[in-house]
Design an enzyme around this catalytic site. Structure first.
Site, PDB file in Angstrom:
ATOM      1  CB  CYS A  70      59.694  -5.416  53.924  1.00 27.91           C
ATOM      2  SG  CYS A  70      60.578  -6.949  54.230  1.00 27.91           S
ATOM      3  CB  CYS A  74      67.060  -4.711  56.802  1.00 31.16           C
ATOM      4  SG  CYS A  74      66.507  -6.412  56.505  1.00 31.16           S
ATOM      5  CB  CYS A  77      65.808  -1.846  54.115  1.00 30.98           C
ATOM      6  SG  CYS A  77      64.800  -2.094  52.632  1.00 30.98           S
ATOM      7  CB  CYS A 115      68.083  -7.607  39.183  1.00 31.18           C
ATOM      8  SG  CYS A 115      69.674  -7.877  38.426  1.00 31.18           S
ATOM      9  CB  CYS A 146      68.954 -11.551  38.901  1.00 35.24           C
ATOM     10  SG  CYS A 146      69.479 -11.546  40.633  1.00 35.24           S
ATOM     11  CB  CYS A 206      73.485 -12.471  42.842  1.00 32.52           C
ATOM     12  SG  CYS A 206      73.784 -10.694  43.047  1.00 32.52           S
ATOM     13  NE  ARG A 278      75.663  -6.290  39.441  1.00 34.30           N
ATOM     14  CZ  ARG A 278      75.233  -7.526  39.667  1.00 34.30           C
ATOM     15  NH1 ARG A 278      74.687  -7.826  40.820  1.00 34.30           N
ATOM     16  NH2 ARG A 278      75.346  -8.447  38.745  1.00 34.30           N
TER      17      ARG A 278
HETATM   18  N1  SAM Z   1      63.632  -8.414  50.666  1.00 33.27           N
HETATM   19  C1  SAM Z   1      64.650  -9.169  50.061  1.00 33.27           C
HETATM   20  C2  SAM Z   1      65.808  -9.436  50.997  1.00 33.27           C
HETATM   21  O1  SAM Z   1      66.231  -8.553  51.719  1.00 33.27           O
HETATM   22  O2  SAM Z   1      66.315 -10.556  50.994  1.00 33.27           O
HETATM   23  C3  SAM Z   1      65.155  -8.601  48.759  1.00 33.27           C
HETATM   24  C4  SAM Z   1      65.313  -7.094  48.546  1.00 33.27           C
HETATM   25  S1  SAM Z   1      66.555  -6.256  49.491  1.00 33.27           S
HETATM   26  C5  SAM Z   1      66.165  -4.585  49.182  1.00 33.27           C
HETATM   27  C6  SAM Z   1      68.086  -6.618  48.660  1.00 33.27           C
HETATM   28  C7  SAM Z   1      69.365  -6.016  49.224  1.00 33.27           C
HETATM   29  O3  SAM Z   1      69.447  -4.626  48.927  1.00 33.27           O
HETATM   30  C8  SAM Z   1      69.590  -6.062  50.713  1.00 33.27           C
HETATM   31  O4  SAM Z   1      70.047  -7.307  51.141  1.00 33.27           O
HETATM   32  C9  SAM Z   1      70.675  -5.007  50.906  1.00 33.27           C
HETATM   33  O5  SAM Z   1      71.952  -5.603  50.828  1.00 33.27           O
HETATM   34  C10 SAM Z   1      70.442  -4.063  49.731  1.00 33.27           C
HETATM   35  N2  SAM Z   1      69.997  -2.750  50.224  1.00 33.27           N
HETATM   36  C11 SAM Z   1      68.760  -2.443  50.697  1.00 33.27           C
HETATM   37  N3  SAM Z   1      68.700  -1.151  51.093  1.00 33.27           N
HETATM   38  C12 SAM Z   1      69.928  -0.625  50.872  1.00 33.27           C
HETATM   39  C13 SAM Z   1      70.494   0.670  51.105  1.00 33.27           C
HETATM   40  N4  SAM Z   1      69.792   1.648  51.653  1.00 33.27           N
HETATM   41  N5  SAM Z   1      71.790   0.868  50.748  1.00 33.27           N
HETATM   42  C14 SAM Z   1      72.504  -0.142  50.196  1.00 33.27           C
HETATM   43  N6  SAM Z   1      72.022  -1.377  49.965  1.00 33.27           N
HETATM   44  C15 SAM Z   1      70.758  -1.626  50.314  1.00 33.27           C
HETATM   45 FE1  SF4 Z   2      62.674  -6.249  53.703  1.00 38.57          FE
HETATM   46 FE2  SF4 Z   2      64.369  -4.354  52.993  1.00 38.57          FE
HETATM   47 FE3  SF4 Z   2      65.158  -6.234  54.689  1.00 38.57          FE
HETATM   48 FE4  SF4 Z   2      64.703  -6.878  52.095  1.00 38.57          FE
HETATM   49  S1  SF4 Z   2      66.287  -5.516  52.891  1.00 38.57           S
HETATM   50  S2  SF4 Z   2      64.047  -8.008  53.931  1.00 38.57           S
HETATM   51  S3  SF4 Z   2      63.013  -5.468  51.627  1.00 38.57           S
HETATM   52  S4  SF4 Z   2      63.538  -4.698  55.062  1.00 38.57           S
END
Ligand code: SAM
Ligand code: SF4
Ligand code: DTB
Length: 335
Positions: A70, A74, A77, A115, A146, A206, A278
């Site tokens: 990606c 973030c 992530c 989801c 979802c 959500c 949740r």
């Molecule tokens: N890429 C898309 C986005 O970020 O909008 C969708 C997938 S992203 C993995 C969805 C959500 O998962 C993120 O917004 C975050 O809140 C949650 N998430 C991701 N990594 C995480 C982690 N290590 N611990 C807890 N929540 C996490």
């Molecule tokens: Fe990409 Fe992870 Fe951020 Fe979603 S949460 S936009 S998968 S880096």
């Protein structure tokens, strides 16, 4: 409601409950979170029982339909291309049939909602065609759908609505003030814009956040206040405990005191009384007792199945055992 469960209100009363408030301030939420624990739990449980059966838990199952690589940064992530030392390999979008096979298994295990998550900044046109086919197929299995695909414009939201999508997940993640320390490649306003497009398209929202990313008490109150002052509350509010993945900038973040986490769940329940709250990521690191306190504080949904998107989730058998010990049941088992 099962025998022996005492509702706070009669069903007649429940139908005439007021519209939830959407003008929560950070100070009000901070005051809630700081209440003596027994008082906070009493308020949360009273609010919960007015609209929900407190013995019932909704279960959703997650599938990563496009993993890793990606372009966003973030900090939490493991799927960001900026920090993929967490062992996540980038893969292409799954084929529709392979997704439907997983959805069938989730349905047979008792999930109500399926989801699908993709590690995108936003979906490309041809990928959206495939995702729409997945949504139609999963709905055809009798599951709620979802997806979480990153940022959407109004036209993309309309396409997903036309495919029959039930929920779109897009999190605020943290308070507006702490946000800049976590993500630089998209703004808080970008997120609010996507949420507005989803809402305007008539798709259920959500939207939640993550606790444990180095935020302070005021940021935690700010996250809940931001969610609870959206023009309409999200129908689902995932509260994630950070999963600290090696190789991500937050791998060494301070662990969260479980009691503090329960307080955030309670604040979400009180401020968003009609929403599903949740208990999302992070359960693998929580004791059964801490999860039980979250249910008592008003959490009434979990992700079920051994994997979240890329990280482990408790075994289904452990969850089933916990719910049985608590005399609780999933939303499907009674109707
Ligand atoms: N890429 C898309 C986005 O970020 O909008 C969708 C997938 S992203 C993995 C969805 C959500 O998962 C993120 O917004 C975050 O809140 C949650 N998430 C991701 N990594 C995480 C982690 N290590 N611990 C807890 N929540 C996490
Ligand atoms: Fe990409 Fe992870 Fe951020 Fe979603 S949460 S936009 S998968 S880096
Ligand atoms: C949400 O709030 N939590 C889920 C879902 N929405 C998509 C994702 C949790 C991901 C945890 C880290 C991982 O497994 O990669």
């Amino acid at each position: 409601m099962p025998d022996g469960v005492i509702p706070a209100t009669s069903p007649h009363h429940a139908a005439s409950l007021p519209q939830p408030r959407t003008d929560w301030t950070r100070d009000e939420v901070a005051a809630l979170i700081a209440l003596p624990f027994p008082e906070l739990m009493f308020q949360a449980q009273s609010v919960h029982r007015a609209r929900f059966d407190p013995t019932e838990i909704q279960i959703s199952t997650l599938l990563s339909i496009k993993t890793g690589g990606c372009p966003e940064d973030c900090a939490y992530c493991p799927q960001s291309a900026m920090h993929e030392d967490g062992g996540v390999k980038a893969s292409r979008l799954m084929a529709v049939e392979a997704v439907l096979k997983e959805a069938r298994a989730a349905r047979d295990a008792g999930a109500a909602r399926f989801c699908m998550g993709a590690a995108w900044r936003s979906p490309k046109e041809h990928d959206l065609d495939t995702v729409c086919a997945m949504i139609e197929g999963v709905k055809g299995l009798g599951l709620e759908t979802c997806v979480t695909l990153g940022m959407l414009d109004d036209r993309q939201a309309g396409r997903l609505r036309d495919a029959g999508l039930d929920y779109y997940n897009h999190n605020l993640d943290t308070s507006p003030e702490h946000y800049g320390a976590i993500i630089s490649t998209r703004t808080y306003q970008d997120r609010l814009d996507t949420l507005a497009h989803v809402r305007d398209a008539g798709i259920n929202v959500c939207c939640g956040g993550i606790v444990g990313m180095g935020e302070d008490d005021s940021d935690r109150a700010g996250l809940i206040a931001s969610l609870a002052s959206l023009p309409k509350h999200p129908e689902s509010v995932p509260i994630n405990l950070l999963v600290r993945v090696a190789g991500t900038p937050l791998a060494q973040a301070e662990p969260v005191d479980p009691i503090d986490f329960v307080r955030i769940i309670a604040a979400a329940r009180i401020t968003m009384p009609a929403s599903r709250v949740r208990l999302a990521a992070g359960r693998e690191d929580m004791t059964d007792e801490a999860q039980t306190l979250c249910f008592l504080a008003g959490a009434n949904s979990i992700f079920y199945g051994e994997k979240l998107l890329t990280t482990p989730n408790p075994e289904a058998s452990r969850d089933a055992r916990l719910l049985a010990r608590l005399g609780m049941h999933t939303s499907l088992s009674q109707h």
